[in-house]
Design a protein around this motif. Structure first.
Motif: not given
Ligand SMILES: [Zn+2]
Ligand SMILES: [Zn+2]
Lengths: 198, 198
Positions: A27-36
């Motif tokens: 989940x963190x990786x997903x969020x980091x790669x999709x900041x906007x």
């Protein structure tokens, strides 16, 4: 490996129900790669909820408005009241549109073991709400546990004498339940509650 | 059922990897009931990460610092460089402490189908980083996919002539892999890469 901030976020996420260390990292990786498109909207949505979180003064539901969305919904049957232990139970019955009346959340169940007494639950507010009149039926939708049933009988006593029909959920085999997969308690209950074949 | 704010949060959570509508609802309920101990800390942790999110200028990792925690770690072998497609690959190799050197994240793989060309990836920065000297070995840790291997061969060509040993990950049966459960590609690869029994 990661920075303290990312580690802290991963740890907090891994404590959420249904998530563990591995899925939290994903989940963190997903969020980091999709900041906007993912991280930003998630932060905003959480903040919107956090800023407005209230317990409904009528029914005890947790929502962002008081009265809550359930109490404020004019399409619900105002004469039918379903009493549940927890907000999760309200969501379960309401989310599947199984009950279209009003709700009352106790905030727990009576428990000698955990020291939960009647005054710790939303019982006085229930009694005064029902005493106020206007209800045709009160459904006691407690869990089929020892403590749930103790609470149910206590509530039935407290509501006795009021001009309202007090009912409880049926107990027995769940739909699709196979005898050899059922626990002893369910089997005993289903046997005790047996009925003549129509 | 719930307020628009709670519905919006549930929807956003249900789009995270590993979560669906049911588990998102369970997470929301968990957060609503624990405003101080779960919702608050989660919001704070996400904000801390969001506020500082940067792409590392050296390696392309995503972190809250630049240079990132991996590049800034003095205990890592500075002469060994592992090139990966995505940040997720860096996390996989580094999280299990499998590689204790430096990393370089390409940000994808060459793909004629998706129109990803060399200039779309962190390839120039890799070549100039390696040309700068100081590296003994460059491990090309691409995925064992057609596009990953195309990228790997392209990188090997670009790095040829530099004073560095360029290596690739071994391919073959995974540990514990049983022949009759392996896909055709893995079997073909394992056969092609067969070696004399020692
Ligand atoms: Zn309410
Ligand atoms: Zn870095």
């Amino acid at each position: 490996m990661a920075s303290p901030e990312i580690d802290a976020l991963t740890q907090i996420l891994s404590r959420l129900p249904g998530l563990g260390p591995r899925s939290a990292r994903r989940v963190v990786l997903h969020l980091l790669k999709r900041r906007e498109t993912a991280l930003g909207p998630l932060v905003a949505a959480l903040q919107a909820v956090e800023a407005r979180l209230v317990t409904c003064g009528i029914c005890g539901n947790i929502d962002t408005h008081d009265p809550c969305s359930v109490c404020a919904d004019p399409r619900r049957d105002p004469a039918s009241l379903c009493v549940v232990e927890e907000v999760a139970d309200l969501w379960a019955l309401d989310g599947k549109r199984l009950f279209a009346g009003r709700f009352h959340v106790l905030g727990g169940r009576l428990s000698a073991l955990e020291g939960v007494r009647p005054e710790d639950l939303g019982i006085e507010s229930l009694v005064s709400r029902v005493s106020g009149g206007g209800f045709r039926e009160v459904v006691l939708a407690m869990n089929a546990t020892l403590e749930g049933q103790t609470t149910m009988h206590y509530l039935a006593d407290r509501l006795a004498g009021l001009d309202v029909s007090v009912t409880m959920l049926a107990h027995g085999l769940p739909v699709g339940g196979e005898l050899d997969f059922m626990d002893e308690g369910t089997l005993a209950m289903a046997l005790r509650a047996r009925k003549p074949v129509a």
